[in-house]
Design a protein around this motif. Sequence first.
Motif, PDB file in Angstrom:
ATOM      1  N   PHE A 192       0.932  -1.037   0.128  1.00 30.40           N
ATOM      2  CA  PHE A 192      -0.087   0.139  -0.098  1.00 30.40           C
ATOM      3  C   PHE A 192       1.098   1.338   0.033  1.00 30.40           C
ATOM      4  CE2 PHE A 192      -3.284  -2.780   1.927  1.00 30.40           C
ATOM      5  CZ  PHE A 192      -4.468  -2.578   0.965  1.00 30.40           C
ATOM      6  N   ALA A 193       1.590   1.387   0.837  1.00 25.22           N
ATOM      7  CA  ALA A 193       2.783   2.396   0.890  1.00 25.22           C
ATOM      8  C   ALA A 193       3.457   2.590  -0.358  1.00 25.22           C
ATOM      9  CB  ALA A 193       3.856   2.304   1.909  1.00 25.22           C
ATOM     10  N   LEU A 194       3.885   1.646  -0.998  1.00 24.39           N
ATOM     11  CA  LEU A 194       4.819   1.581  -2.250  1.00 24.39           C
ATOM     12  C   LEU A 194       3.837   2.224  -3.180  1.00 24.39           C
ATOM     13  CD1 LEU A 194       7.601   1.212  -3.813  1.00 24.39           C
ATOM     14  CD2 LEU A 194       6.630  -1.321  -3.942  1.00 24.39           C
ATOM     15  N   ALA A 195       2.619   1.747  -3.215  1.00 25.29           N
ATOM     16  CA  ALA A 195       1.853   2.003  -4.465  1.00 25.29           C
ATOM     17  C   ALA A 195       1.511   3.736  -4.260  1.00 25.29           C
ATOM     18  CB  ALA A 195       0.456   1.584  -4.429  1.00 25.29           C
ATOM     19  N   ASP A 218       3.968  -6.162 -10.040  1.00 19.30           N
ATOM     20  CA  ASP A 218       4.070  -7.314  -9.024  1.00 19.30           C
ATOM     21  C   ASP A 218       3.982  -6.955  -7.674  1.00 19.30           C
ATOM     22  OD1 ASP A 218       3.805  -8.625 -11.323  1.00 19.30           O
ATOM     23  OD2 ASP A 218       5.859  -9.546 -11.331  1.00 19.30           O
ATOM     24  N   ALA A 219       5.133  -6.227  -7.302  1.00 20.16           N
ATOM     25  CA  ALA A 219       5.549  -5.661  -5.833  1.00 20.16           C
ATOM     26  C   ALA A 219       4.113  -5.177  -5.371  1.00 20.16           C
ATOM     27  CB  ALA A 219       6.568  -4.858  -5.832  1.00 20.16           C
ATOM     28  N   THR A 220       3.085  -4.671  -6.238  1.00 20.06           N
ATOM     29  CA  THR A 220       2.128  -4.014  -5.444  1.00 20.06           C
ATOM     30  C   THR A 220       0.830  -4.551  -5.868  1.00 20.06           C
ATOM     31  OG1 THR A 220       1.958  -2.385  -7.355  1.00 20.06           O
ATOM     32  CG2 THR A 220       3.228  -1.731  -5.278  1.00 20.06           C
TER      33      THR A 220
ATOM     34  N   ASP B 247      10.443   9.445   0.605  1.00 18.89           N
ATOM     35  CA  ASP B 247       9.080   9.655   0.499  1.00 18.89           C
ATOM     36  C   ASP B 247       8.292   8.406   0.824  1.00 18.89           C
ATOM     37  OD1 ASP B 247       9.453  12.039  -0.711  1.00 18.89           O
ATOM     38  OD2 ASP B 247       9.592  11.231  -2.844  1.00 18.89           O
ATOM     39  N   PHE B 248       8.819   7.111   0.630  1.00 14.58           N
ATOM     40  CA  PHE B 248       8.398   5.808   0.779  1.00 14.58           C
ATOM     41  C   PHE B 248       8.382   5.892   2.388  1.00 14.58           C
ATOM     42  CE2 PHE B 248       9.146   1.475   2.078  1.00 14.58           C
ATOM     43  CZ  PHE B 248       7.977   0.867   1.606  1.00 14.58           C
ATOM     44  N   GLU B 249       9.202   6.197   3.197  1.00 12.87           N
ATOM     45  CA  GLU B 249       9.191   6.104   4.712  1.00 12.87           C
ATOM     46  C   GLU B 249       8.231   6.819   5.246  1.00 12.87           C
ATOM     47  OE1 GLU B 249      13.524   6.542   5.184  1.00 12.87           O
ATOM     48  OE2 GLU B 249      13.668   4.705   6.009  1.00 12.87           O
ATOM     49  N   PHE B 268      -8.215   3.797   6.763  1.00 15.23           N
ATOM     50  CA  PHE B 268      -9.113   3.432   5.303  1.00 15.23           C
ATOM     51  C   PHE B 268      -8.783   4.374   4.271  1.00 15.23           C
ATOM     52  CE2 PHE B 268     -13.131   3.660   3.229  1.00 15.23           C
ATOM     53  CZ  PHE B 268     -13.254   2.451   2.792  1.00 15.23           C
ATOM     54  N   LYS B 269      -8.754   5.589   4.673  1.00  8.80           N
ATOM     55  CA  LYS B 269      -8.654   6.504   3.736  1.00  8.80           C
ATOM     56  C   LYS B 269      -7.207   6.421   2.714  1.00  8.80           C
ATOM     57  CE  LYS B 269      -8.499  11.776   3.285  1.00  8.80           C
ATOM     58  NZ  LYS B 269      -7.069  11.903   2.822  1.00  8.80           N
ATOM     59  N   ASP B 270      -6.225   6.195   3.485  1.00 13.03           N
ATOM     60  CA  ASP B 270      -4.927   5.955   3.101  1.00 13.03           C
ATOM     61  C   ASP B 270      -4.951   4.678   2.084  1.00 13.03           C
ATOM     62  OD1 ASP B 270      -3.638   8.115   3.871  1.00 13.03           O
ATOM     63  OD2 ASP B 270      -2.183   7.108   5.067  1.00 13.03           O
ATOM     64  N   LEU B 271      -5.495   3.830   2.726  1.00 18.36           N
ATOM     65  CA  LEU B 271      -5.477   2.345   1.956  1.00 18.36           C
ATOM     66  C   LEU B 271      -6.660   2.452   0.589  1.00 18.36           C
ATOM     67  CD1 LEU B 271      -5.690  -0.328   4.481  1.00 18.36           C
ATOM     68  CD2 LEU B 271      -3.842   0.671   3.813  1.00 18.36           C
ATOM     69  N   THR B 272      -7.611   3.121   0.689  1.00 18.92           N
ATOM     70  CA  THR B 272      -8.382   3.277  -0.374  1.00 18.92           C
ATOM     71  C   THR B 272      -7.635   4.093  -1.369  1.00 18.92           C
ATOM     72  OG1 THR B 272     -10.123   3.344   1.154  1.00 18.92           O
ATOM     73  CG2 THR B 272     -10.628   4.413  -1.189  1.00 18.92           C
ATOM     74  N   THR B 273      -6.800   5.189  -1.095  1.00 17.16           N
ATOM     75  CA  THR B 273      -6.162   5.829  -2.015  1.00 17.16           C
ATOM     76  C   THR B 273      -5.276   5.188  -2.948  1.00 17.16           C
ATOM     77  OG1 THR B 273      -6.643   7.849  -0.733  1.00 17.16           O
ATOM     78  CG2 THR B 273      -4.950   8.184  -2.349  1.00 17.16           C
ATOM     79  N   ALA B 274      -4.496   4.331  -2.063  1.00 14.71           N
ATOM     80  CA  ALA B 274      -3.329   3.664  -2.459  1.00 14.71           C
ATOM     81  C   ALA B 274      -4.064   2.503  -3.497  1.00 14.71           C
ATOM     82  CB  ALA B 274      -2.577   2.784  -1.376  1.00 14.71           C
ATOM     83  N   GLN B 275      -5.078   1.841  -3.167  1.00 14.92           N
ATOM     84  CA  GLN B 275      -5.577   0.989  -4.002  1.00 14.92           C
ATOM     85  C   GLN B 275      -6.125   1.601  -5.003  1.00 14.92           C
ATOM     86  OE1 GLN B 275     -10.036   0.228  -3.409  1.00 14.92           O
ATOM     87  NE2 GLN B 275      -9.497  -1.919  -2.764  1.00 14.92           N
TER      88      GLN B 275
END
Lengths: 284, 284
Positions: A192-195, A218-220, B247-249, B268-275
């Motif tokens: 999730f963080a990488l995406a 693949d990684a994401t 940035d990743f960290e 949930f907001k962060d995961l939804t955005t990443a997804q």
Amino acid sequence: MTTVFIDGLGLIGASLATFIKKNHPTTRIIANDLNPENLLYMKEQGVLDAASSFEDGAKNADIILLASPVAAICLRLKELADLSLKDNVLVSDVGSSKVQIEESAQALMAKGVAFLAGHPMAGSHLTGAKNVDTKRLVNHTYFLIQENSSQEQLSSFQNLLSAANFDFRLVDAASHDQIVAASSHLPHMVAFALASTVNKAREASAVDWGKPAAGFLDATRIAKADATMWTSVFLSNPQQILASLDDFEKEIGRLKQAIADQNADALFKDLTTAQAARRQMEKE
Amino acid sequence: MTTVFIDGLGLIGASLATFIKKNHPTTRIIANDLNPENLLYMKEQGVLDAASSFEDGAKNADIILLASPVAAICLRLKELADLSLKDNVLVSDVGSSKVQIEESAQALMAKGVAFLAGHPMAGSHLTGAKNVDTKRLVNHTYFLIQENSSQEQLSSFQNLLSAANFDFRLVDAASHDQIVAASSHLPHMVAFALASTVNKAREASAVDWGKPAAGFLDATRIAKADATMWTSVFLSNPQQILASLDDFEKEIGRLKQAIADQNADALFKDLTTAQAARRQMEKE
């Protein structure tokens, strides 16, 4: 005739229902789901015998299988403690964090109801009954925490799922949560963080990046997973996940240091170790 | 008759050679590689016409393609500046970090030799000529930095690789390094660190974890990549990679905070955005 009530007929609940029906066609399968499409689809598939409310389903079941997100499983376990269930009923679940679920089952177990906590390591970024793919799900690891269930109940539960040829492993709740924090929760968190990181960089860039590289995709891939489910998972196993993230950040930190120092030997050694470990794990 | 000399007949060098021969069968392809197996295999495939030393190959070539790890490409560019090459020779490369390569090509370009820096985004954790799979490599993004090459040389180079149907994109070296730091170097760095973290946790555990989860295997597939190549890549683009890791960290840090605070809405907001971002990128 055995009646199985499944609360939550999403990808995992529907998959387990399919496995049960395959080797035990006379078993009656009743289910409850917020999404009627899941119920209708499994009815069409000839797997679901009837839909019902949570209360009616639970009261008439010999086996109750809780297959909703972790937060919902915890609430359901508390609700079950207040219902009059069949004698010798067995309650099980498929939640990804077992310590919190074990705590939520205390009142139920105090009433003498048998609980067998479980976790099939067979998730996917795909969701819903329509994505059931039993071929993809066979032979997976399935962790079981026996709790107050008998050997007989343990054996009959494993037999009920015989069609899946799961690799059942008995563990305690704390060990389970430590294992999945590293092997499943951490990889999802990282994906999730990488995406997010890569997407923000793309959007901030003046240049069109073209198609994303296959390696990044693949990684994401697991960052396509259900956000509701993973919010529930991450919040239900916080200490272990935060500890795994700390370990991961140490690894990142060491690689950063090697790059900052232009230390080719240290960097090569770390990459070689990681590569060898990854190649070895694939064989297991 | 055009003669192409390829220094480094690994997966990328051998793949490009295959594409060249496919649409331009009369083009003579000469190559040099530390591993004779790569040379023999491509000879058997009818792609390689002859093997030669770096010096002889370079002197007789109309097009010189440097396809070794970045550190080696930088050394070769400096060696080329001291060789007497054909008039109108075009030098290109496939290195993953362009600023350092551009710097290494200054002496060569000062002599008036045309340099066209390139980077096909078509790597794999597989290595060596034997793993060439042209089907897998078509339609990829191929970054080009024109440097001091002419429009005519640019066009003829793209035509030489027409069989691959690459999506050629002209960028400057700095933009390129920023793009690949986030889109390729960061994901590899993260995959190596993730594989190490999970492996150490497994080895430290008293419990047998069973088969690794599919999600973990996908997320770390690129950690199977060649350690020598990636050591070279990481050390050749340090500032941009360290910036991407920062940035990743920050992303990891925000997710950790949400978990520590049990902040379901923020998580949930962060995961939804990443997804959503990940699902969108896949379509591009």
